[in-house]
Design an enzyme around this catalytic site. Structure first.
Site, PDB file in Angstrom:
ATOM      1  N   HIS A   1       0.821  -1.208   0.000  1.00 55.06           N
ATOM      2  CA  HIS A   1       0.000   0.000   0.000  1.00 55.06           C
ATOM      3  C   HIS A   1       0.862   1.267   0.000  1.00 55.06           C
ATOM      4  O   HIS A   1       0.418   2.339  -0.437  1.00 55.06           O
ATOM      5  CB  HIS A   1      -0.915  -0.013   1.240  1.00 55.06           C
ATOM      6  N   SER A   2       2.103   1.171   0.451  1.00 50.57           N
ATOM      7  CA  SER A   2       2.975   2.346   0.495  1.00 50.57           C
ATOM      8  C   SER A   2       3.292   2.884  -0.899  1.00 50.57           C
ATOM      9  O   SER A   2       3.665   4.050  -1.046  1.00 50.57           O
ATOM     10  CB  SER A   2       4.272   2.013   1.226  1.00 50.57           C
TER      11      SER A   2
END
Length: 476
Positions: free
Chosen positions: A159-160
């Site tokens: 998700h980063s």
């Protein structure tokens, strides 16, 4: 069942910056080491350490060379896909690195005698949820699954690298309309929640402020002690570290629009309405009762628009990207109803109150302030507490309205899901052309029969559609 190891992908590794990163990319001075933004850094904390799975079904087998070419284009346009995330002295930094594209493209051999390709895809992504990505490489990979007549492409990212809207924008910027191979796809405007509230009178201003105050109080109480009722759907501590079981189902978007038009509501109202009805039906089977507290965490993207044409031309390393989202706590009514349409009416009222509030903006602000004042550990614990105290995570994403081609292949469906959250149930809906694909992700220790849950969701929508038709609403 043995406990799955933690999904934290970061290790203390040593790396050096290459003088030339990838043929055709910008000059080296543009590749400066950068720290992760505060919200992106938060996504490496336990309970928020999330992996996204973007699933693209195609009408023909996928030539692996075509996704490779697309990913080369993406690497050149967005350098998060060619950067390591290195943990040093408590901080995490983007550090550019050389990318071997072959190390990120996985094409497994599939038994030609396979009876159900759809079932195989579900089992395959379930297996992916048992592992993290190798932190010695940029945190993404592409899996290509082929049969003789069709294919599936799965993009797995941390998700980063970006939120769901960023990733969809980037993928669709590499797609084209089937009807016009030079034209980018179009997305319907996302009006589920408005980023900028514009009260038109003192009364409407008071309503917005009151609804926001109620949301703030509920958020604080949830962070302190308020929990959902213990039901067969609610997870328990450690859920974020366990693998997921995935089930994919679809419903007709045309039927959803028919209900929408008949009841003068939105597509989102209909989708959340039949999900509420399906959950109620499922819990009733287990005798969970009706007077229970059950809430969904709904992530809300706070970007100003859903346009993605800019992504096709941008070469900035991080501009326009990242994670910018808040969320709302959406209460769902589990009381059984004689009239199936009452589920939809309930949802319309509840979502109406959430729209007339600043809740997603406020929750994003609180997360940022907690990070600044108390650090990532406390912010991560707060995020984990919110998900542990609620029952599910729910998201509905509008996709292209016309048929598109991706990697040179016509697309049959789009879907998305994720894992790493401290909740036992995740329901993600994505629309594409004439259908909505639901991905139901469960922790099997909590919910051992996800197929029955999906059956309840589909049957509930059938009852709602039948009720609309029987009342003659379709003749309006």
């Amino acid at each position: 069942m043995d406990r799955t190891p933690s999904l934290n992908p970061l290790k203390k590794i040593q790396t050096t910056k290459d003088q030339k990163l990838f043929e055709g990319s910008k000059e080296e001075e543009d590749y400066q080491e950068q720290p992760l933004s505060p919200m992106t850094r938060l996504l490496h904390e336990p309970g928020a350490n999330i992996y996204i799975l973007a699933i693209i079904g195609t009408k023909t087998p996928i030539d692996p060379d075509l996704p490779k070419a697309v990913m080369v284009h993406i690497i050149q346009k967005n350098h998060r896909f060619s950067s390591l995330q290195v943990k040093q002295n408590g901080n995490i930094t983007w550090i550019p690195t050389r990318v071997n594209i072959d190390n990120h493209i996985i094409v497994p051999e599939i038994d030609p005698r396979l009876k159900s390709f759809d079932k195989f895809v579900e089992e395959y992504i379930s297996e992916l949820s048992r592992s993290s990505l190798d932190s010695s490489k940029p945190l993404w990979e592409v899996h290509i699954l082929n049969t003789k007549t069709s294919g599936t492409c799965i993009l797995r990212t941390h998700h980063s690298l970006g939120d769901g809207l960023s990733l969809m924008n980037l993928l669709l910027s590499c797609s084209r309309k089937v009807s016009d191979h030079e034209a980018l796809p179009t997305l319907p405007s996302n009006k589920v929640f408005s980023r900028h509230m514009r009260p038109t009178s003192l009364i409407s201003l008071f309503i917005v402020l009151w609804n926001s105050l109620v949301a703030v109080v509920m958020f604080i109480l949830t962070a302190l002690f308020l929990k959902d009722t213990e039901t067969p759907l609610k997870g328990f501590p450690g859920t974020e570290d366990r693998p997921r079981r995935y089930v994919l189902r679809s419903v007709s978007l045309d039927d959803i629009k028919m209900v929408k038009k008949a009841m003068d509501i939105t597509v989102n109202d209909v989708v959340v309405g039949f999900i509420q009805a399906g959950l109620s039906r499922y819990l009733n089977r287990y005798g969970a009762g009706e007077n229970i507290r059950l809430r969904a965490v709904v992530p809300i993207n706070l970007r100003a628009a859903t346009m993605f044409d800019a992504f096709a031309n941008t070469t900035s390393s991080h501009e326009g990207w990242g994670n910018k989202f808040g969320y709302v706590l959406l209460p769902l009514n589990m009381r059984l109803r004689e009239d199936p349409l009452d589920y939809v009416r309930d949802v319309k009222t509840t979502i109406g109150r959430k729209k007339a509030s600043l809740e997603p903006i406020w929750t994003e602000f609180v997360s940022s302030m907690v990070i600044k004042l108390f650090g990532y550990k406390i912010a991560g614990k707060l995020n984990r507490k919110i998900y542990l105290s609620t029952t599910l995570c729910l998201s509905n994403v509008p996709g292209p309205q016309e048929e598109i081609s991706a990697f040179g292949h016509e697309v049959s469906y789009l879907a998305a899901t994720f894992y790493g959250l401290s909740t036992a149930l995740i329901i993600q809906a994505v629309s594409y052309v004439d259908k909505v694909t639901l991905v139901v992700a469960v922790d099997e220790e909590t919910i051992p029969d996800p197929e029955k849950l999906c059956d309840d969701l589909q049957h509930s929508f059938h009852l709602i559609k039948t009720a609309v038709l029987s009342k003659g609403y379709d003749k309006k």
